[in-house]
Write an enzyme that holds these catalytic residues in place. Structure first.
Site, PDB file in Angstrom:
ATOM      1  N   ASN A  51       0.860  -1.181   0.000  1.00 25.99           N
ATOM      2  CA  ASN A  51       0.000   0.000   0.000  1.00 25.99           C
ATOM      3  C   ASN A  51       0.900   1.235   0.000  1.00 25.99           C
ATOM      4  OD1 ASN A  51      -1.759   2.220   1.108  1.00 25.99           O
ATOM      5  ND2 ASN A  51      -3.246   0.551   0.969  1.00 25.99           N
ATOM      6  N   HIS A  52       0.527   2.250  -0.760  1.00 26.15           N
ATOM      7  CA  HIS A  52       1.346   3.455  -0.916  1.00 26.15           C
ATOM      8  C   HIS A  52       1.098   4.526   0.145  1.00 26.15           C
ATOM      9  CE1 HIS A  52       1.603   2.387  -5.434  1.00 26.15           C
ATOM     10  NE2 HIS A  52       2.640   1.914  -4.785  1.00 26.15           N
TER      11      HIS A  52
END
Length: 170
Positions: A51-52
């Protein structure tokens, strides 16, 4: 002899979300939809390594948030006047996709807003969470929709970062 139950026919269990990352001084709240299975297992917001979310915030602030232990990440977020929560406090979701969320129970936004007198803006991490924008706008808050930080949302990182820059800093 009783038949062996078929696990594939079992109804997925109801899941409970995480407590908010919150302090009374926050000015901005980032709302996701509901924690992924990896996040629930780790008991950490945006706990899936792909996840960014933490990378995006770190890039905006010039800090390597990903390298920090989770308690330090959350302390840095609060130091920037930002809280983190989800729109759903509980739901049934047989997987990790937002599209699979069923029987969602919303969090009590009015109670949170009442405890954060400086809160002015809510940024939704993706379109599923953004479905709640009218509820938050009705509480007198400015709302903005950010590109999802999820790895399932295949927008290039640079484009996500620009969307987050405009949403959080603009």
């Amino acid at each position: 002899m009783s038949p062996i139950p078929d696990p594939s026919s079992a109804e997925p269990q109801r899941l409970s979300g995480l407590a908010p990352i919150f302090a009374g001084h926050i000015r901005l709240l980032i709302l996701g939809s509901f924690p992924s299975p990896a996040s629930l297992a780790a008991q950490q917001y945006y706990g899936h390594r792909q996840n960014h979310f933490w990378r995006l915030l770190g890039a905006l602030w010039g800090e390597d948030l990903q390298a920090l232990p989770y308690p330090e990440r959350t302390a840095r977020v609060l130091a920037h006047g930002i809280g983190i929560w989800d729109v759903y406090q509980a739901c049934v979701r047989p997987g990790a996709l937002d599209a699979d969320i069923r029987a969602g129970e919303a969090n009590d936004f009015a109670a949170l807003v009442g405890q954060a007198p400086a809160l002015r803006r809510v940024c939704f991490n993706g379109r599923t969470a953004a479905k709640f924008a009218p509820r938050l706008a009705a509480l007198g808050l400015e709302t903005r929709v950010l590109p999802s930080s999820s790895p399932a949302y295949t927008l290039a990182f640079a484009a996500k970062l620009e969307g987050w820059r405009q949403g959080l800093l603009g």
